[in-house]
Design a protein around this motif. Structure first.
Motif, PDB file in Angstrom:
ATOM      1  N   ASP A 108      42.958  50.254   8.560  1.00 18.24           N
ATOM      2  CA  ASP A 108      44.368  50.009   8.286  1.00 18.24           C
ATOM      3  C   ASP A 108      44.941  51.192   7.504  1.00 18.24           C
ATOM      4  O   ASP A 108      44.268  51.730   6.606  1.00 18.24           O
ATOM      5  CB  ASP A 108      44.517  48.728   7.462  1.00 18.24           C
ATOM      6  N   PRO A 109      46.149  51.661   7.825  1.00 15.18           N
ATOM      7  CA  PRO A 109      46.713  52.836   7.149  1.00 15.18           C
ATOM      8  C   PRO A 109      46.725  52.747   5.629  1.00 15.18           C
ATOM      9  O   PRO A 109      46.552  53.754   4.942  1.00 15.18           O
ATOM     10  CB  PRO A 109      48.145  52.891   7.704  1.00 15.18           C
ATOM     11  N   ARG A 110      46.904  51.552   5.084  1.00 13.30           N
ATOM     12  CA  ARG A 110      46.906  51.415   3.622  1.00 13.30           C
ATOM     13  C   ARG A 110      45.514  51.609   3.038  1.00 13.30           C
ATOM     14  O   ARG A 110      45.354  52.186   1.955  1.00 13.30           O
ATOM     15  CB  ARG A 110      47.473  50.058   3.225  1.00 13.30           C
ATOM     16  N   ALA A 218      49.111  60.685   4.379  1.00 17.31           N
ATOM     17  CA  ALA A 218      48.506  59.358   4.547  1.00 17.31           C
ATOM     18  C   ALA A 218      49.404  58.276   3.951  1.00 17.31           C
ATOM     19  O   ALA A 218      49.500  57.166   4.491  1.00 17.31           O
ATOM     20  CB  ALA A 218      47.129  59.328   3.892  1.00 17.31           C
ATOM     21  N   ALA A 219      50.072  58.595   2.846  1.00 20.04           N
ATOM     22  CA  ALA A 219      50.990  57.638   2.221  1.00 20.04           C
ATOM     23  C   ALA A 219      52.176  57.353   3.135  1.00 20.04           C
ATOM     24  O   ALA A 219      52.597  56.192   3.278  1.00 20.04           O
ATOM     25  CB  ALA A 219      51.471  58.182   0.876  1.00 20.04           C
ATOM     26  N   ILE A 220      52.714  58.381   3.751  1.00 19.62           N
ATOM     27  CA  ILE A 220      53.841  58.186   4.667  1.00 19.62           C
ATOM     28  C   ILE A 220      53.423  57.310   5.845  1.00 19.62           C
ATOM     29  O   ILE A 220      54.149  56.400   6.257  1.00 19.62           O
ATOM     30  CB  ILE A 220      54.380  59.545   5.157  1.00 19.62           C
ATOM     31  N   ASN A 221      52.231  57.557   6.392  1.00 20.77           N
ATOM     32  CA  ASN A 221      51.729  56.736   7.495  1.00 20.77           C
ATOM     33  C   ASN A 221      51.526  55.282   7.061  1.00 20.77           C
ATOM     34  O   ASN A 221      51.767  54.351   7.835  1.00 20.77           O
ATOM     35  CB  ASN A 221      50.409  57.299   8.022  1.00 20.77           C
ATOM     36  N   ALA A 222      51.098  55.099   5.815  1.00 21.82           N
ATOM     37  CA  ALA A 222      50.820  53.756   5.325  1.00 21.82           C
ATOM     38  C   ALA A 222      52.091  52.961   5.049  1.00 21.82           C
ATOM     39  O   ALA A 222      52.123  51.741   5.247  1.00 21.82           O
ATOM     40  CB  ALA A 222      49.971  53.832   4.056  1.00 21.82           C
ATOM     41  N   PHE A 223      53.122  53.647   4.581  1.00 26.59           N
ATOM     42  CA  PHE A 223      54.326  52.950   4.120  1.00 26.59           C
ATOM     43  C   PHE A 223      55.508  53.064   5.073  1.00 26.59           C
ATOM     44  O   PHE A 223      56.610  52.631   4.749  1.00 26.59           O
ATOM     45  CB  PHE A 223      54.721  53.463   2.739  1.00 26.59           C
TER      46      PHE A 223
END
Length: 258
Positions: A108-110, A218-223
């Protein structure tokens, strides 16, 4: 109606693992029981013979199901799927907790974002060992502050809290941005184009700065959800962290850690 749970299967399979498991047509198989059978490669077979439904009404909702043995007593599942709200008595190997007892896939991205933050902490610690061996105490103190800053970002994400810290190595957000954009004005050195002759400390700091950029992506992909970006506070914090480490590179080049 009967309910087949994972715990029932574990008790029955304690001494012998069958090739197939037969259930009556009116048996309710919980999601965790189905998952357990798949993991053990046991075929689930339903009897074709129709049987009279039990009078007891067992209701299933997203979070709770009633026990067939204890009237009107609700049993909360140990784990819940974040995606489908399905219940699990044991955590599947491919899943991990994201919030409380809610499970998501490990890719999961997060979870990927959290893993990147964990790797970033490891990289800081490794650099601290190198810096300590060279007795550059001022730089190590700032790296310790960077390490705590990263941990605060992780805490804010896991606990779903706002990231409120705005200063780092004695500089506020505005100063971090200004100095990183104009190192000649504030530190007396030109912008750095790293090369191996600069030495291991600057090269390792540059590697750390690059890793922060990867964490930011990675943060942008997660959020990211559609065209909306959540947790801009965390993304902004990572951007400032990148600026901070670049400033540390410039300070080392300028001899300000001696």
């Amino acid at each position: 109606m009967k309910v087949l749970t994972e715990s029932i299967l574990r008790r029955e399979f304690k001494n012998k693992l069958p090739e197939e498991y037969i259930v009556k047509s009116n048996t309710l198989v919980t999601p965790s029981a189905s998952q357990y059978l798949r993991e053990k490669r046991v075929k689930l077979v339903t009897e074709k013979k129709q049987q009279k439904e039990d009078n007891e009404d067992i209701k299933i909702n997203e979070n709770l199901y009633k026990s067939p043995n204890i009237s009107d007593k609700k049993i909360a599942p140990k784990y819940i799927s974040y995606y489908s709200q399905g219940a699990f008595e044991e955590k599947p190997e491919h899943m991990t907790q994201i919030y409380g007892n809610k499970l998501v896939d490990k890719d999961d991205p997060r979870i990927v974002f959290r893993g990147k933050l964990d790797s970033l902490q490891s990289q800081v610690l490794k650099l601290q060992v190198l810096v300590d061996s060279k007795n550059i105490s001022k730089l190590n103190q700032e790296l310790e502050e960077v390490l705590n800053y990263i941990r605060e970002i992780l805490r804010a994400e896991v606990l779903n809290e706002n990231f409120k810290r705005s200063d780092l190595i004695g500089l506020n957000e505005q100063k971090l941005r200004e100095i990183s954009h104009k190192p000649k004005k504030f530190l007396g050195v030109d912008h750095i184009l790293p090369n191996y002759k600069m030495g291991v400390i600057i090269i390792e700091l540059n590697s750390l700065r690059s890793s922060v950029r990867e964490v930011e992506i990675a943060a942008i992909n997660a959020f990211k959800k559609g065209f909306q970006i959540r947790r801009l506070d965390i993304i902004k914090a990572l951007n400032r962290l990148s600026s901070c480490i670049y400033i540390m590179m410039c300070k080392h080049k300028a001899g300000l850690y001696k």
